[in-house]
Design a protein around this motif. Structure first.
Motif, PDB file in Angstrom:
ATOM      1  N   LYS A 187     -38.155 -96.481  -6.028  1.00 28.94           N
ATOM      2  CA  LYS A 187     -37.418 -95.107  -5.698  1.00 28.94           C
ATOM      3  C   LYS A 187     -36.769 -95.149  -4.448  1.00 28.94           C
ATOM      4  O   LYS A 187     -36.319 -94.223  -3.765  1.00 28.94           O
ATOM      5  CB  LYS A 187     -38.606 -94.005  -5.645  1.00 28.94           C
ATOM      6  N   MET A 213     -29.498 -83.114  -7.861  1.00 32.01           N
ATOM      7  CA  MET A 213     -30.268 -82.841  -6.535  1.00 32.01           C
ATOM      8  C   MET A 213     -31.357 -82.608  -7.015  1.00 32.01           C
ATOM      9  O   MET A 213     -32.574 -83.165  -6.573  1.00 32.01           O
ATOM     10  CB  MET A 213     -29.447 -82.009  -5.619  1.00 32.01           C
ATOM     11  N   GLN A 214     -31.691 -81.632  -7.927  1.00 29.51           N
ATOM     12  CA  GLN A 214     -33.092 -80.989  -8.361  1.00 29.51           C
ATOM     13  C   GLN A 214     -33.692 -82.440  -8.949  1.00 29.51           C
ATOM     14  O   GLN A 214     -35.139 -82.693  -8.781  1.00 29.51           O
ATOM     15  CB  GLN A 214     -33.171 -80.299  -9.477  1.00 29.51           C
ATOM     16  N   GLN A 215     -33.196 -83.185  -9.801  1.00 28.94           N
ATOM     17  CA  GLN A 215     -33.693 -84.377 -10.513  1.00 28.94           C
ATOM     18  C   GLN A 215     -34.154 -85.459  -9.263  1.00 28.94           C
ATOM     19  O   GLN A 215     -35.138 -85.802  -9.586  1.00 28.94           O
ATOM     20  CB  GLN A 215     -32.770 -84.856 -11.735  1.00 28.94           C
ATOM     21  N   PHE A 216     -33.177 -85.723  -8.483  1.00 25.37           N
ATOM     22  CA  PHE A 216     -33.681 -86.556  -7.400  1.00 25.37           C
ATOM     23  C   PHE A 216     -34.967 -86.070  -6.623  1.00 25.37           C
ATOM     24  O   PHE A 216     -35.818 -87.035  -6.365  1.00 25.37           O
ATOM     25  CB  PHE A 216     -32.351 -86.838  -6.438  1.00 25.37           C
ATOM     26  N   LYS A 217     -34.998 -84.769  -6.086  1.00 23.46           N
ATOM     27  CA  LYS A 217     -36.022 -84.464  -5.541  1.00 23.46           C
ATOM     28  C   LYS A 217     -37.423 -84.696  -6.409  1.00 23.46           C
ATOM     29  O   LYS A 217     -38.505 -84.922  -5.797  1.00 23.46           O
ATOM     30  CB  LYS A 217     -35.967 -82.898  -5.083  1.00 23.46           C
ATOM     31  N   ALA A 218     -37.208 -84.265  -7.506  1.00 16.88           N
ATOM     32  CA  ALA A 218     -38.397 -84.333  -8.500  1.00 16.88           C
ATOM     33  C   ALA A 218     -38.987 -85.965  -8.779  1.00 16.88           C
ATOM     34  O   ALA A 218     -40.059 -85.957  -8.430  1.00 16.88           O
ATOM     35  CB  ALA A 218     -38.352 -83.843  -9.938  1.00 16.88           C
ATOM     36  N   GLU A 219     -37.973 -86.569  -8.974  1.00 19.11           N
ATOM     37  CA  GLU A 219     -38.252 -88.261  -8.995  1.00 19.11           C
ATOM     38  C   GLU A 219     -38.980 -88.397  -7.704  1.00 19.11           C
ATOM     39  O   GLU A 219     -39.805 -89.278  -7.568  1.00 19.11           O
ATOM     40  CB  GLU A 219     -37.153 -88.982  -9.563  1.00 19.11           C
ATOM     41  N   PHE A 220     -38.184 -88.256  -6.334  1.00 23.45           N
ATOM     42  CA  PHE A 220     -38.722 -88.739  -5.149  1.00 23.45           C
ATOM     43  C   PHE A 220     -40.212 -88.177  -4.938  1.00 23.45           C
ATOM     44  O   PHE A 220     -40.916 -88.966  -4.510  1.00 23.45           O
ATOM     45  CB  PHE A 220     -37.854 -87.840  -4.178  1.00 23.45           C
ATOM     46  N   PHE A 221     -40.452 -86.837  -5.099  1.00 24.40           N
ATOM     47  CA  PHE A 221     -41.790 -86.364  -5.013  1.00 24.40           C
ATOM     48  C   PHE A 221     -43.052 -86.907  -5.978  1.00 24.40           C
ATOM     49  O   PHE A 221     -43.962 -87.124  -5.670  1.00 24.40           O
ATOM     50  CB  PHE A 221     -41.750 -84.634  -4.923  1.00 24.40           C
ATOM     51  N   LYS A 222     -42.469 -87.279  -6.967  1.00 18.09           N
ATOM     52  CA  LYS A 222     -43.396 -87.798  -8.081  1.00 18.09           C
ATOM     53  C   LYS A 222     -43.638 -89.283  -7.633  1.00 18.09           C
ATOM     54  O   LYS A 222     -44.919 -89.800  -7.706  1.00 18.09           O
ATOM     55  CB  LYS A 222     -42.423 -87.997  -9.416  1.00 18.09           C
ATOM     56  N   LEU A 257     -41.379 -85.932   6.804  1.00 20.55           N
ATOM     57  CA  LEU A 257     -41.742 -85.219   5.636  1.00 20.55           C
ATOM     58  C   LEU A 257     -43.117 -85.082   5.412  1.00 20.55           C
ATOM     59  O   LEU A 257     -43.895 -84.069   5.153  1.00 20.55           O
ATOM     60  CB  LEU A 257     -41.165 -85.920   4.327  1.00 20.55           C
TER      61      LEU A 257
END
Length: 115
Positions: A59, A5-14, A83
């Motif tokens: 993404k 989940m943390q990886q998903f969020k990081a990629e999403f915000f990137k 968001l």
């Protein structure tokens, strides 16, 4: 929170971390559009818009649907605009804090100058 989940969020915000991508998302919040329509609305070159749409598609932030020889883009999830609205509110809150800090600093400078 799990690592996936943390990886998903990081990629999403990137994927959101580019001014032109944000602008594209804001334009698409008004409705689906083709590349040329997006380009003319934001006043950017077609190749730049296409490159940023490719990132957003990879993404799963926007989706493209073929319509003849055109691809029509839309937001995959309308919550993306919420968001961005929350991010704007956070930015505004930050500005209010900075203005308050600047006002206090100016008051201290005026008090020091008056002494």
């Amino acid at each position: 929170m799990n690592l996936e989940m943390q990886q998903f969020k990081a990629e999403f915000f990137k994927a959101l971390a580019h001014p032109l991508r944000i602008k594209i998302l804001e334009v698409l919040s008004e409705g689906e559009m083709g590349v040329n329509e997006i380009q003319s609305t934001i006043g950017s070159e077609g190749s730049a818009v296409s490159q940023q749409l490719m990132v957003l598609r990879s993404k799963n932030i926007v989706v493209g649907q073929k319509n003849g020889n055109r691809v029509i883009y839309s937001l995959r999830d309308p919550l993306i605009m919420e968001l961005l609205q929350v991010a704007k509110q956070i930015f505004n809150n930050h500005l209010v804090d900075q203005i308050s800090l600047l006002d206090k600093f100016n008051e201290q400078e005026e008090d020091a100058a008056a002494k």
